[in-house]
Motif scaffolding. Sequence first.
Motif, PDB file in Angstrom:
ATOM      1  N   ALA A   1       3.356   3.410  -7.329  1.00 44.08           N
ATOM      2  CA  ALA A   1       2.236   2.710  -7.963  1.00 44.08           C
ATOM      3  C   ALA A   1       1.001   3.596  -8.033  1.00 44.08           C
ATOM      4  O   ALA A   1       0.263   3.586  -9.032  1.00 44.08           O
ATOM      5  CB  ALA A   1       1.937   1.424  -7.189  1.00 44.08           C
TER       6      ALA A   1
ATOM      7  N   GLN B   1      -0.035  -5.003  -5.103  1.00 46.79           N
ATOM      8  CA  GLN B   1       1.172  -5.742  -4.744  1.00 46.79           C
ATOM      9  C   GLN B   1       2.065  -4.904  -3.829  1.00 46.79           C
ATOM     10  O   GLN B   1       2.632  -5.425  -2.839  1.00 46.79           O
ATOM     11  CB  GLN B   1       1.933  -6.145  -5.994  1.00 46.79           C
ATOM     12  N   ALA B   2       2.216  -3.640  -4.166  1.00 46.29           N
ATOM     13  CA  ALA B   2       3.066  -2.771  -3.348  1.00 46.29           C
ATOM     14  C   ALA B   2       2.472  -2.594  -1.954  1.00 46.29           C
ATOM     15  O   ALA B   2       3.216  -2.582  -0.951  1.00 46.29           O
ATOM     16  CB  ALA B   2       3.228  -1.421  -4.036  1.00 46.29           C
TER      17      ALA B   2
ATOM     18  N   VAL C   1      -3.169  -3.447 -10.269  1.00 43.82           N
ATOM     19  CA  VAL C   1      -2.586  -4.663  -9.723  1.00 43.82           C
ATOM     20  C   VAL C   1      -1.239  -4.364  -9.064  1.00 43.82           C
ATOM     21  O   VAL C   1      -0.944  -4.858  -7.957  1.00 43.82           O
ATOM     22  CB  VAL C   1      -2.431  -5.732 -10.816  1.00 43.82           C
ATOM     23  N   ALA C   2      -0.423  -3.566  -9.729  1.00 46.00           N
ATOM     24  CA  ALA C   2       0.887  -3.228  -9.168  1.00 46.00           C
ATOM     25  C   ALA C   2       0.740  -2.476  -7.858  1.00 46.00           C
ATOM     26  O   ALA C   2       1.537  -2.666  -6.915  1.00 46.00           O
ATOM     27  CB  ALA C   2       1.672  -2.401 -10.167  1.00 46.00           C
TER      28      ALA C   2
ATOM     29  N   PRO D   1      -3.253  -2.885 -15.228  1.00 51.91           N
ATOM     30  CA  PRO D   1      -1.934  -3.353 -14.760  1.00 51.91           C
ATOM     31  C   PRO D   1      -1.401  -2.521 -13.596  1.00 51.91           C
ATOM     32  O   PRO D   1      -0.722  -3.056 -12.703  1.00 51.91           O
ATOM     33  CB  PRO D   1      -1.050  -3.232 -15.988  1.00 51.91           C
ATOM     34  N   TYR D   2      -1.710  -1.275 -13.569  1.00 51.80           N
ATOM     35  CA  TYR D   2      -1.191  -0.396 -12.526  1.00 51.80           C
ATOM     36  C   TYR D   2      -1.999  -0.518 -11.241  1.00 51.80           C
ATOM     37  O   TYR D   2      -1.463  -0.282 -10.142  1.00 51.80           O
ATOM     38  CB  TYR D   2      -1.175   1.046 -13.048  1.00 51.80           C
TER      39      TYR D   2
ATOM     40  N   ALA E   1       7.391   2.553  -2.916  1.00 56.08           N
ATOM     41  CA  ALA E   1       6.844   1.749  -4.012  1.00 56.08           C
ATOM     42  C   ALA E   1       5.331   1.927  -4.116  1.00 56.08           C
ATOM     43  O   ALA E   1       4.777   1.961  -5.217  1.00 56.08           O
ATOM     44  CB  ALA E   1       7.203   0.282  -3.805  1.00 56.08           C
TER      45      ALA E   1
ATOM     46  N   ASN F   1       1.633   6.101 -10.851  1.00 60.38           N
ATOM     47  CA  ASN F   1       1.419   5.490 -12.170  1.00 60.38           C
ATOM     48  C   ASN F   1      -0.070   5.358 -12.472  1.00 60.38           C
ATOM     49  O   ASN F   1      -0.496   5.523 -13.620  1.00 60.38           O
ATOM     50  CB  ASN F   1       2.093   4.125 -12.236  1.00 60.38           C
TER      51      ASN F   1
END
Length: 418
Positions: free
Chosen positions: A174, A114-115, A110-111, A107-108, A170, A177
């Motif tokens: 990310a 996106q960022a 992917v995030a 999930p991180y 951001a 994370n």
Amino acid sequence: MKRLRTLLGIGLGLAVVVGAGWYFASSRTASNGPAGRPNMANQPVTVGLATVAKGDIPLVTRALGTVTPLATVTVKTQITGQLMQVAFTEGQAVKKGDLLAVVDPRPYEVALQQAIGTLDKDEALLKNAQLDLTRYQKLVAQDSVARQTYDTQASLVRQYEATVVTDRAAVDAAKLNLVYTRIIAPTDGRIGLRLVDAGNYVTIGDSTGICVITLMKPMSVVFSIPEDSLPPVRKRLREGATLQATALDRAQKIELGVGKLETTDNQIDTTTGTVKLRATFDNSDEALFPNQFVNIRLLVDTVKDALVVPVAAIQKGQPGTFVYRVKPDDTVEIRVVETGASDGDRIAITKGLALNDQVVVDGTDRLRDGSKIRRPPPAGAPVAAAPPEGAGASGRDAGADGAPGPGRGAGRRGQSSN
């Protein structure tokens, strides 16, 4: 009448005989003591002796302490997700930076993408806005467009610049994370029991954590001493001295480690009248275990070249503090002394004795001023065996009665041959 006088004479004779027997028996008892044994009232007393010598007396403060780690860390997750891997074993020694566990990173990842995409888009918008601003600047100079149009474009550029800054933050968040998905050891130490298993869903608010790491090397011990013992300790610390601290087990038989005093607390506990101190130990063998109760011996100072005697030589009584000093004629005298520091086995004498004086350390309960003593035999000297009780008397009685006596026995044999 004649018969009465005869009976009176016989009675008087018996009385004389009984009185004489009682007199001789009393005389023998008085001279030999009870049961025919010699009277020991004036006999020398065998005692143990010690010689006054020069020595060093360590000034030691004893206290009970608790082994307290310098660092105890509960390892928790900094993100939310499924625990995919537990990379440690219970009781393992770890170094700072070692991998402990892995949280599902997908999930991180992917995030992060996106960022990055948002950042690229906003950077493109910013670049286009900057080009338009350059064109408007030239047109304003030629008075081809309104000044308001130029100002609006300049404001739009600043907005895109702020947006790009936010997008970059951001992206960094990310990335951070994604780093947090790999849980690493924050310090050196030894891991305790595992608190969570792989497959569980972990969150930032979990109170138990994943494991606990305790720093074992070095280790500290926190202990308390009375407030009256604090001034000499602080004085030595101000002088720059390193005070040695020795940790012993509960029974004070096994030495667990030797360290040094690090610091004192900044206040005294008013309820107990004590102050806390901390000593540190290398603990290379990990003999000191967290929360273990130990006995601490803090070497505060050392009295050099003092006149010392065993503590057993010191007596308390009506004269005060005194010892039994041995005189050249093997008698003792009471010598009042003044004492100083003690290490528990030996004590310093500040007044009353001289070097090489001898004092009594064993058998003092049977001594008085002027008593005669018998020195202990030298080490390895043979000890004469005492004759069995009553052996001498039985021998003399036998000789008198003639049972084993050679003279009377020979006479009987001569008579028998005749």
